[in-house]
Design an enzyme around this catalytic site. Structure first.
Site, PDB file in Angstrom:
ATOM      1  N   LYS A   1       5.752   3.175  16.899  1.00  0.00           N
ATOM      2  CA  LYS A   1       5.813   2.053  16.015  1.00  0.00           C
ATOM      3  C   LYS A   1       7.106   2.486  15.180  1.00  0.00           C
ATOM      4  CE  LYS A   1       2.542   0.097  12.750  1.00  0.00           C
ATOM      5  NZ  LYS A   1       1.191  -0.116  12.131  1.00  0.00           N
TER       6      LYS A   1
ATOM      7  N   ASN B   1       5.307   5.956   3.413  1.00  0.00           N
ATOM      8  CA  ASN B   1       4.556   6.599   2.357  1.00  0.00           C
ATOM      9  C   ASN B   1       4.238   7.997   2.538  1.00  0.00           C
ATOM     10  OD1 ASN B   1       3.917   4.145   0.822  1.00  0.00           O
ATOM     11  ND2 ASN B   1       2.445   3.551   2.471  1.00  0.00           N
ATOM     12  N   THR B   2       5.108   8.573   3.732  1.00  0.00           N
ATOM     13  CA  THR B   2       5.146  10.082   3.763  1.00  0.00           C
ATOM     14  C   THR B   2       6.462  10.413   3.843  1.00  0.00           C
ATOM     15  OG1 THR B   2       3.337  10.163   5.100  1.00  0.00           O
ATOM     16  CG2 THR B   2       4.817  11.865   5.611  1.00  0.00           C
TER      17      THR B   2
ATOM     18  N   ASN C   1       6.258  -1.778  11.482  1.00  0.00           N
ATOM     19  CA  ASN C   1       5.243  -1.252  10.142  1.00  0.00           C
ATOM     20  C   ASN C   1       5.780  -1.968   8.780  1.00  0.00           C
ATOM     21  OD1 ASN C   1       3.613   0.614   8.577  1.00  0.00           O
ATOM     22  ND2 ASN C   1       4.042   2.189  10.054  1.00  0.00           N
TER      23      ASN C   1
ATOM     24  N   PHE D   1      -1.501   8.297   4.547  1.00  0.00           N
ATOM     25  CA  PHE D   1      -2.227   8.633   5.398  1.00  0.00           C
ATOM     26  C   PHE D   1      -3.622   9.363   4.982  1.00  0.00           C
ATOM     27  CE2 PHE D   1       1.842   9.534   8.404  1.00  0.00           C
ATOM     28  CZ  PHE D   1       1.783   8.263   8.664  1.00  0.00           C
TER      29      PHE D   1
ATOM     30  N   SER E   1       6.030   4.992   8.536  1.00  0.00           N
ATOM     31  CA  SER E   1       4.952   4.850   7.320  1.00  0.00           C
ATOM     32  C   SER E   1       6.211   5.114   6.053  1.00  0.00           C
ATOM     33  CB  SER E   1       3.805   5.817   7.364  1.00  0.00           C
ATOM     34  OG  SER E   1       3.567   5.609   6.005  1.00  0.00           O
TER      35      SER E   1
ATOM     36  N   ASN F   1       3.744   7.353  15.214  1.00  0.00           N
ATOM     37  CA  ASN F   1       4.051   6.277  14.156  1.00  0.00           C
ATOM     38  C   ASN F   1       5.009   7.316  13.371  1.00  0.00           C
ATOM     39  OD1 ASN F   1       4.184   5.015  11.830  1.00  0.00           O
ATOM     40  ND2 ASN F   1       2.138   5.675  10.947  1.00  0.00           N
TER      41      ASN F   1
ATOM     42  N   THR G   1      -3.117  -7.591   7.424  1.00  0.00           N
ATOM     43  CA  THR G   1      -3.060  -8.458   6.191  1.00  0.00           C
ATOM     44  C   THR G   1      -3.669  -9.770   6.103  1.00  0.00           C
ATOM     45  OG1 THR G   1      -1.062  -6.958   5.348  1.00  0.00           O
ATOM     46  CG2 THR G   1      -1.788  -9.079   4.141  1.00  0.00           C
TER      47      THR G   1
ATOM     48  N   ASN H   1       0.798  -1.233  -0.121  1.00  0.00           N
ATOM     49  CA  ASN H   1      -0.020   0.019   0.121  1.00  0.00           C
ATOM     50  C   ASN H   1       0.864   1.249  -0.072  1.00  0.00           C
ATOM     51  OD1 ASN H   1      -0.431   1.923   2.572  1.00  0.00           O
ATOM     52  ND2 ASN H   1       0.103  -0.080   3.518  1.00  0.00           N
TER      53      ASN H   1
END
Ligand SMILES: Cc1cc2nc3c(=O)[nH]c(=O)nc-3n(C[C@H](O)[C@H](O)[C@H](O)COP(=O)(O)O)c2cc1C
Length: 349
Positions: A209, A173-174, A238, A113, A171, A168, A311, A109
């Site tokens: 995390k 994705n940031t 993560n 966020f 991630s 967090n 998942t 993914n």
């Protein structure tokens, strides 16, 4: 039963399928299956002083906007982590941004966020009392000028309604978020969080995390900062940006964070290393590829006191917790173990 239904669901785009699952849980369409291990003393435990039916929690990212946590408890989860929530509402990356790697029992993914923003989510939790233990996972907005302050905004809005707050920093994705794993940046972030907590006169436990992609030498440094600040627990881990070479599915090179089976071993090895450095001073919440009694068992052996999954539920269906408990019970009974806590960190079992 779920496997037939799964073929249908897997024909739908993953994010649409997820939104449908959220909608049906909102309407309280909770499948009513029999869980013969409810209140089984074998799985009883306490997290932050609160009694849990079992140590298996729902990982962040499923109930991002805190819309369905009470239905999730009905599915048997011992606790739920909502979020990641950012101060302001955020759309996230462009779609498509979730990919199923069916052959690998994995997901990738790059949501980024997507969420409705902290004010909105905090008022929703205030008007819908959680029937179990909930953690609130916080992150910064993509375009913020001050990431540190974004975490503090979240802390102010949620400290009195969450059973714990997750910071967090992991991630993928940031952009550059994972820089917070660097020693001085991490220490600065923790100092600010704990100062703010003191100002708020709050005793909410702080959880961090962690990314599975950190370097070997960062584990000890991070562990000592976690201990110094008396962090409540650490979540390992993560999603990963690595571990793509051995995957089979055609979507394997999609950009984003990889979760599910291919993450399992990587996460277990990292849990083991953190367990050694933390020396029982801070509990580990183990995450990554849990989908069976055996995979839960392995996480406990590695050193996790609590588990989370995401998942696994996509592939195994909504009764995954009762399935895991059933399988785990068999393993524990065979080994004459009375409660799962006996095996935490006991690698030689
Ligand atoms: C679609 C999706 C969205 C996620 N969103 C978040 C998130 O918003 N915040 C977060 O901390 N983790 C998020 N995660 C990571 C999970 O919480 C978990 O750490 C990771 O997926 C590994 O566990 P699993 O193998 O059981 O899925 C997300 C995972 C998936 C698959």
């Amino acid at each position: 039963m779920f496997s037939k239904f799964r073929n249908l669901i897997f024909k739908i785009d993953p994010e649409i399928a997820h939104n449908l699952a959220i909608k049906s849980l909102q309407f309280k369409f909770v499948p009513n299956f029999f869980d013969d291990n409810k209140n089984n003393p074998m799985f009883e435990t306490k997290l932050f002083g609160k009694k849990l039916d079992n140590p298996i929690g729902l990982a962040a990212g499923f109930d991002k906007n805190a819309e369905v946590y009470n239905s999730i408890f009905k599915l048997g989860f011992g606790f739920v982590e909502v979020g990641t929530i950012t101060p302001l509402k955020q759309y996230g990356n462009t779609k498509p941004r979730i990919f199923r790697l069916v052959e690998d029992k994995a997901l990738i993914n790059r949501l980024g966020f997507n969420n409705l923003g902290a004010e909105n989510v905090s008022s929703r939790i205030r008007s819908n009392k959680p029937s179990g233990l909930i953690g609130v996972n916080l992150g910064p907005n993509k375009d913020t000028q001050d990431r540190l302050n974004d975490y503090l905004i979240g802390l102010r809005l949620f400290h009195d309604i969450a059973d714990y707050i997750t910071i967090n920093i992991s991630s993928p994705n940031t952009e550059n978020l994972r820089e917070f794993h660097e020693k001085s940046k991490f220490d600065e972030l923790m100092t600010l969080i704990f100062n703010e907590k003191e100002k708020l006169n709050s005793d909410v436990p702080i959880v961090v995390k962690i990314s599975p992609d950190i370097k070997e030498d960062q584990i000890e440094k991070i562990s000592s900062i976690l201990i110094n600040h008396k962090v409540g627990a650490v979540i390992v881990s993560n999603t990963t940006e690595a571990t793509r070479e051995n995957l089979k599915d055609i979507s394997r090179h999609q950009k984003g964070g990889l979760s599910g089976k291919p993450l399992e071993l990587k996460s277990n090895l990292l849990i083991k290393k953190f367990y050694n450095f933390l020396n029982g001073k801070i509990d580990i919440i183990g995450v990554g590829g849990i989908d069976s009694g055996k995979s839960a068992y392995d996480k406990f052996l590695a050193g996790a006191s609590f588990l989370q999954l995401y998942t696994g539920m996509v592939y195994q269906g909504p009764n995954i917790v009762s399935k895991i408990k059933k399988e785990l019970k068999q393993i524990l009974v065979d080994k004459k173990i009375k409660n799962f806590k006996e095996i935490i960190g006991k690698d030689d079992y």
